[in-house]
Scaffold this motif. Structure first.
Motif, PDB file in Angstrom:
ATOM      1  N   PHE A 146       8.166   1.960  15.232  1.00  0.00           N
ATOM      2  CA  PHE A 146       7.962   3.245  15.908  1.00  0.00           C
ATOM      3  C   PHE A 146       9.137   4.204  15.715  1.00  0.00           C
ATOM      4  CE2 PHE A 146       5.423   0.431  18.926  1.00  0.00           C
ATOM      5  CZ  PHE A 146       4.224   0.728  18.311  1.00  0.00           C
ATOM      6  N   ASP A 147      10.067   3.846  14.846  1.00  0.00           N
ATOM      7  CA  ASP A 147      11.242   4.712  14.668  1.00  0.00           C
ATOM      8  C   ASP A 147      10.858   6.132  14.252  1.00  0.00           C
ATOM      9  OD1 ASP A 147      13.129   2.996  15.477  1.00  0.00           O
ATOM     10  OD2 ASP A 147      13.974   2.560  13.512  1.00  0.00           O
ATOM     11  N   ASP A 148       9.760   6.248  13.485  1.00  0.00           N
ATOM     12  CA  ASP A 148       9.400   7.591  13.013  1.00  0.00           C
ATOM     13  C   ASP A 148       8.753   8.434  14.107  1.00  0.00           C
ATOM     14  OD1 ASP A 148       7.254   5.928  13.040  1.00  0.00           O
ATOM     15  OD2 ASP A 148       6.456   6.506  11.091  1.00  0.00           O
ATOM     16  N   LEU A 149       8.581   7.850  15.294  1.00  0.00           N
ATOM     17  CA  LEU A 149       8.012   8.645  16.394  1.00  0.00           C
ATOM     18  C   LEU A 149       9.100   9.165  17.329  1.00  0.00           C
ATOM     19  CD1 LEU A 149       5.056   6.264  17.294  1.00  0.00           C
ATOM     20  CD2 LEU A 149       5.028   8.214  15.751  1.00  0.00           C
ATOM     21  N   THR A 163       0.851  -1.204   0.000  1.00  0.00           N
ATOM     22  CA  THR A 163       0.000   0.000   0.000  1.00  0.00           C
ATOM     23  C   THR A 163       0.877   1.242   0.000  1.00  0.00           C
ATOM     24  OG1 THR A 163      -0.098   0.014   2.392  1.00  0.00           O
ATOM     25  CG2 THR A 163      -1.879  -1.131   1.267  1.00  0.00           C
ATOM     26  N   PRO A 164       0.460   2.275  -0.744  1.00  0.00           N
ATOM     27  CA  PRO A 164       1.311   3.476  -0.867  1.00  0.00           C
ATOM     28  C   PRO A 164       1.677   4.056   0.497  1.00  0.00           C
ATOM     29  CG  PRO A 164      -0.651   3.640  -2.267  1.00  0.00           C
ATOM     30  CD  PRO A 164      -0.775   2.369  -1.506  1.00  0.00           C
ATOM     31  N   GLN A 165       0.704   4.090   1.399  1.00  0.00           N
ATOM     32  CA  GLN A 165       0.989   4.664   2.725  1.00  0.00           C
ATOM     33  C   GLN A 165       2.107   3.901   3.412  1.00  0.00           C
ATOM     34  OE1 GLN A 165      -3.112   4.526   3.914  1.00  0.00           O
ATOM     35  NE2 GLN A 165      -2.822   6.399   5.092  1.00  0.00           N
ATOM     36  N   MET A 166       2.036   2.552   3.323  1.00  0.00           N
ATOM     37  CA  MET A 166       3.031   1.737   4.014  1.00  0.00           C
ATOM     38  C   MET A 166       4.391   1.869   3.345  1.00  0.00           C
ATOM     39  SD  MET A 166       3.360   0.156   6.707  1.00  0.00           S
ATOM     40  CE  MET A 166       1.752  -0.277   7.353  1.00  0.00           C
ATOM     41  N   VAL A 167       4.372   1.937   2.004  1.00  0.00           N
ATOM     42  CA  VAL A 167       5.643   2.111   1.296  1.00  0.00           C
ATOM     43  C   VAL A 167       6.321   3.387   1.774  1.00  0.00           C
ATOM     44  CG1 VAL A 167       6.667   2.571  -0.957  1.00  0.00           C
ATOM     45  CG2 VAL A 167       4.913   0.794  -0.725  1.00  0.00           C
ATOM     46  N   GLU A 168       5.509   4.445   1.870  1.00  0.00           N
ATOM     47  CA  GLU A 168       6.059   5.734   2.286  1.00  0.00           C
ATOM     48  C   GLU A 168       6.576   5.674   3.725  1.00  0.00           C
ATOM     49  OE1 GLU A 168       4.506  10.246   2.932  1.00  0.00           O
ATOM     50  OE2 GLU A 168       3.232   8.892   1.774  1.00  0.00           O
ATOM     51  N   LYS A 169       5.792   5.043   4.581  1.00  0.00           N
ATOM     52  CA  LYS A 169       6.185   4.958   5.990  1.00  0.00           C
ATOM     53  C   LYS A 169       7.487   4.180   6.137  1.00  0.00           C
ATOM     54  CE  LYS A 169       4.691   3.032  10.437  1.00  0.00           C
ATOM     55  NZ  LYS A 169       4.525   4.132  11.392  1.00  0.00           N
ATOM     56  N   VAL A 170       7.566   3.048   5.444  1.00  0.00           N
ATOM     57  CA  VAL A 170       8.756   2.213   5.567  1.00  0.00           C
ATOM     58  C   VAL A 170       9.982   2.939   5.017  1.00  0.00           C
ATOM     59  CG1 VAL A 170       9.832   0.077   4.761  1.00  0.00           C
ATOM     60  CG2 VAL A 170       7.477   0.054   5.593  1.00  0.00           C
ATOM     61  N   LEU A 171       9.773   3.655   3.910  1.00  0.00           N
ATOM     62  CA  LEU A 171      10.878   4.429   3.330  1.00  0.00           C
ATOM     63  C   LEU A 171      11.385   5.447   4.344  1.00  0.00           C
ATOM     64  CD1 LEU A 171      12.371   4.830   0.588  1.00  0.00           C
ATOM     65  CD2 LEU A 171      10.839   6.782   0.217  1.00  0.00           C
ATOM     66  N   ASN A 172      10.441   6.147   4.956  1.00  0.00           N
ATOM     67  CA  ASN A 172      10.779   7.161   5.953  1.00  0.00           C
ATOM     68  C   ASN A 172      11.538   6.539   7.121  1.00  0.00           C
ATOM     69  OD1 ASN A 172      10.797   9.471   7.494  1.00  0.00           O
ATOM     70  ND2 ASN A 172       8.726   9.138   8.295  1.00  0.00           N
ATOM     71  N   ILE A 173      11.029   5.396   7.594  1.00  0.00           N
ATOM     72  CA  ILE A 173      11.685   4.734   8.729  1.00  0.00           C
ATOM     73  C   ILE A 173      13.090   4.298   8.339  1.00  0.00           C
ATOM     74  CG2 ILE A 173      11.645   2.628  10.131  1.00  0.00           C
ATOM     75  CD1 ILE A 173       8.649   2.961  10.364  1.00  0.00           C
TER      76      ILE A 173
END
Lengths: 357, 597
Positions: free
Chosen positions: B497-500, A278-288
């Motif tokens: 939770f790393d982004d928090l 899902t696009p949201q998850m892709v973005e979140k994982v990329l950010n992390i």
């Protein structure tokens, strides 16, 4: 040494405050002949403006929080059948809160600014108004009645387990500080169990009743695999202290209580593989992962190992304080197709074959 | 009232009838004003300890497992090489909660202002029983000493969370802190409850019996109504916690099984059979929930009084305010189950508790709207006490509103025990009650010590605290909604939770600034006791009776006869009077109507 430094810093702070007080006093000595310590018109004006400034601060922090953190995938990407109803109710509640918060904070701070005191002004003697009070009693009553009805119907739907759906029965077993899952096997009936029957030497770690025919085909695992689209009924047990089985992506949580069996049921709707796409998850994982790369650089500079790349997985977390390693009591959840699930469960050892003689 | 106190005041205008030694005047005093000050100072010291703890665990959350000189200096063996240990993290969270809820916001707040204001505002020479009052304070003091001494126990202080759910709190093998540390916690709380009950009984009896002539219940200031109802809730609910604590002591030390059953821990089966931890949760929250109203109601009373006085306007909807206090008090005793939606209790019970819980929003909304209307067309005197009162209403609304999410069982499933809860209750009862307490201290400091607090330091104290309070607790809602559980020593085991992590850094910075700025207040408080500007008799031009007593404290409060009361407490800016306040002891003018709403 540290203590000495701390004391010195404290002393400096105290001296600074003392000096500040003296400056204030000198600044006010000329025009202040009223009682000391009581607000003057100047104080009223200044603090009135600050009230408006504070109102702006509340609005800004609200907007910043919503923009930066308001769309976390966990709030909108539920992976269970009942998840969207909870999210929907959450959004409705948030909208109501947002409206009430914006209006009441405005009135409060605006009045504090608008009616700031002046010498010689007289306040309005306005002690009561039944009509007004009736209005702001009735409006919350109506809004809350709606929320209560909606909330309760959602709650009853979630908590009511429909046995006729033929749910997959899985036991979640908690102990300090890890989770086990027990599948009921082909008969879909969990064997009897009690912690008094635990026999570590025979590897009967969950205390199953070895003489119970239902227990023979039970399967104990350290990962939770769930077939997508099939209702699951979890039976929770704990062997030592309270734990809480928290599966935030599925909007599911139930405490595990020693001495009793609790339950919670839901139907997973999105496989792990699909959720990762899902696009949201892709973005979140990329950010992390970007964050992890940055952190790794610091670790390497210190001579430590870099962090592993993160890949999304559903998780079961412990969410009831349970002791020293509470913060690391987790189990991976894998939602997969029925075929994948069947293949996985076939690889696992049945209870009767896992015992050591 | 005791004949002694009455005679005393009549005999002697200077209030030095018999020789008072240092011990009877400052230590074993039976004078309600001195006891109030004792409560305040003790509560302040406990508050400093509690806040320091919160700053330490906030440092750990923002920069997990990083060495810190502060930890090394304060935690000793619990922070080898300056890295905080996971056990002590839980202990800090636990003791911070216990100290702030019970020792600061219950005893420090109620103990101070009920003692100070009940006799002064109802027109009594002292509490119904000065002796019980003294015993109450000294029991509180002893419980403080025991709680603080538990910090120095070899295996660590209690660390099972301030809710001390068994079996974690019952089994020393489950957690180091559940040994001697938990024993001391329980003993301390048992003594605390005894103290609180003695105090509450005294308050109730005093309000019912010792009101001066003319002081009918509907002429009482809202402060007294709040203290009165708070004391009643305390009498109803605290004994239940006492019984829970006693049963837990039995389970721990005498082998009973009230809360324990079927436990296998560290390779052995324990003998416990047939008890239920859920029973403990019921008993705990039967106090635990009313407790948050025990904390917030006195603050509401103080704020109502201060807002009216500083707005130079009557409190809006006096009777509605009393009715909402009573409604909140009643509802508070039948909502405890909302802490237990996912405890394993029957979901039908969850429905009932959702219903009763959301009802509390109605009287709360009435109060909030009435406070806002009190400001409307007022002549607002922005004294520090007034700022804290406005701040109180602001945080009470912000924190209270999220209660409709947590009180809704369906929504609670996903935010239960996350940081969302931490944000909610800190704003609605922690920060709000603290603001109420600060407001009370700024307002009644001249009454307590005969001197004024420095108002400019008060302004600095308020504004920085106000910004920091929002900065800490507002973002916290969002990390909670992202699913971050509370009471985690570090989140680094969850890459999810790393982004928090950066949000936690922001929160900690606000927390540190907010904590350090309290030094301004402490400086102001302790220096002003001795060097503050001398106060006049009625510096805020208030109507209530405490401002008719002399600045210098005397035994029996009034040198002559106790004033009689002719009107309610809120005749501010009443038409037909030259001044903008008419004290309660001024008789009605001819033809003047007594307005009571």
């Amino acid at each position: 040494m540290t203590a000495l430094l701390t004391i010195i810093v404290l002393v400096f702070i105290l001296i600074a405050i003392w000096q500040m007080v003296k400056i204030f006093d000198l600044a006010q000595a000329k025009n202040e002949n009223t009682t000391a310590g009581v607000a003057t018109d100047k104080d009223n004006t200044l603090n009135g403006y600050l009230m408006m400034g504070f109102l702006a601060f509340i609005y800004i922090i609200t907007i910043v929080s919503f923009v930066k953190w308001g769309d976390l995938p966990l709030m909108s990407n539920s992976a269970s059948e009942h998840g969207p109803t909870i999210d929907n109710l959450m959004v409705i509640s948030m909208v109501i809160i947002f409206i009430v918060q914006t209006i009441t904070q405005f009135l409060l701070h605006y009045f504090a600014y608008k009616y700031k005191g002046e010498k010689g002004k007289k306040a309005l003697f306005f002690a009561d108004n039944n009509k007004l009070e009736a209005i702001w009693t009735i409006i919350p009553v109506i809004v809350l009645a709606g929320l209560i009805i909606y909330g309760l119907s959602t709650w009853i739907n979630i908590m009511g387990v429909d046995e006729s759906d033929d749910p997959l029965v899985v036991e979640l077993y908690a102990q300090q500080f890890n989770w086990k899952a027990r599948y009921a096997g082909a008969d879909n009936t969990l064997g009897k169990a009690n912690v008094r029957l635990i026999d570590i030497d025979r590897a009967n770690i969950l205390g199953l009743d070895e003489s119970d025919p239902n227990a023979q085909d039970d399967v104990i695992t350290t990962e939770l695999h769930l077939p997508v689209g099939r209702p699951v009924l979890f039976k929770m047990r704990s062997q030592d202290v309270l734990h809480s089985a928290y599966m935030p992506h599925f909007r599911a949580q139930m405490n595990c209580v020693p001495g009793m069996i609790t339950q919670f049921g839901f139907t997973p709707t999105v496989t792990t593989a699909d959720m990762r796409q899902t696009p949201q998850m892709v973005e979140k994982v990329l950010n992390i992962n970007n964050i992890r790369v940055e952190n790794s650089k610091k670790l390497i500079a210190k001579g430590e190992d870099a962090l592993e790349r993160y890949e999304f997985d559903y998780l079961l977390l412990c969410n009831k304080i349970c002791g020293k390693s509470h913060y690391n009591m987790q189990m991976k959840i894998v939602v997969e197709t029925q075929e994948e699930y069947d293949a996985w469960i076939a690889e696992q050892k049945e209870f009767k074959n896992s015992l050591v003689n | 009232m005791s004949a002694h106190a009455d005679n005393h005041a009549h005999d002697d205008d200077h209030g030095h009838h018999h020789k008072e030694t240092f011990v009877t005047k400052y230590i074993f005093s039976q004078d309600h004003k001195m006891i109030a000050k004792q409560y305040l100072v003790t509560g302040t010291i406990m508050g400093v300890i509690g806040v320091l703890m919160s700053m330490m665990f906030r440092l750990q959350i923002a920069w997990p497992e990083e060495p810190n000189v502060l930890f090394e200096a304060l935690l000793g063996k619990w922070a080898p090489d300056g890295v905080m240990d996971a056990d002590i993290y839980l202990a800090l969270v636990t003791i911070h909660g216990t100290i702030m809820v019970f020792f600061v916001l219950t005893a420090g707040l109620s103990g101070t202002f009920s003692n100070l204001l009940i006799p002064l505002q109802i027109g009594a020479r002292d509490m119904a029983s000065g002796f019980l009052n003294m015993v109450s304070y000294w029991l509180f003091f002893v419980s403080c000493i025991i709680m603080v001494s538990s910090l120095f126990v070899e295996a660590g202080p209690a660390a099972a969370g301030w809710t001390i759910y068994p079996p974690l709190s019952a089994l020393p093998m489950a957690q180091g802190g559940s040994g001697m540390g938990m024993t001391l916690w329980l003993v301390s709380m048992a003594i605390f409850i005894a103290s609180s009950l003695l105090g509450s009984l005294n308050y109730v009896v005093t309000v019912i019996n010792l009101r001066t002539k003319g002081m009918s219940m509907t002429r009482l200031p809202l402060t007294i109504w709040a203290f009165f109802v708070t004391a009643i809730i305390g009498i109803i609910s605290f004994p239940v916690l006492l019984s829970a604590a006693l049963l837990l002591i039995m389970d721990r030390s005498f082998g009973t099984s009230f809360f324990l059953s079927d436990i296998f821990i560290q390779g052995e089966v324990l003998h416990y059979q047939g008890g239920s931890p859920v029973l403990f949760e019921h008993l705990f929250w039967f106090l635990g929930h009313p407790e948050v109203y025990i904390v917030i109601l006195p603050a509401m009373g103080l704020v109502s009084e201060i807002m009216a006085s500083n707005s130079r306007k009557p409190i809006f909807g006096y009777r509605a305010m009393i009715a909402s206090i009573l409604a909140i008090a009643f509802l508070s005793t039948i909502v405890w189950g909302h802490h237990m939606f996912v405890s394993g209790m029957n979901p039908f019970l969850g429905s009932v508790f959702t219903f009763t819980t959301l009802l509390i929003a109605i009287p709360s909304a009435v109060k909030a709207f009435n406070w806002i209307t009190t400001l409307w067309k007022g002549n607002l005197q922005m004294n520090p006490a007034m700022l804290f009162s406005i701040g109180f209403v602001s945080t009470f609304i912000t924190g209270g509103l999220t209660g409709i999410i947590l009180g809704d069982s369906a929504l609670d499933i996903n935010v239960h025990d996350t940081y969302f809860v931490v944000a909610h209750f800190h704003l609605v009862m922690g920060i709000s009650a603290l603001y109420g307490m600060f407001a009370g201290i700024y307002h009644w400091f001249p009454k307590m010590f005969g001197r004024m607090l420095n108002k400019n330091l008060g302004y600095i104290h308020f504004w920085i605290t106000a910004v920091c309070a929002y900065g800490v607790f507002f973002p916290m809602h969002f990390i909670g909604m992202a699913g971050l559980p509370r009471r985690y020593y570090t989140n680094s085991n969850f890459p999810l939770f790393d982004d928090l992590a950066n949000v936690n850094v922001v929160i900690t910075i606000f927390a540190l600034v907010g904590g350090v700025v309290q030094i301004v207040y402490l400086y102001n408080f302790f220096v002003s006791i001795f060097f503050g500007k001398k106060a006049t008799q009625n510096p805020w031009k208030s109507t209530t009776l405490e401002w008719t007593t002399p600045v210098e404290h005397i035994h029996g409060n009034w040198p002559g006869e106790i004033p009689h009361v002719f009107r309610w407490a809120y005749d501010y800016s009443k038409p037909g009077h030259d001044v903008d306040f008419v004290p309660q002891n001024i008789p009605l003018k001819e033809g003047e109507e007594e307005l009571q709403h």
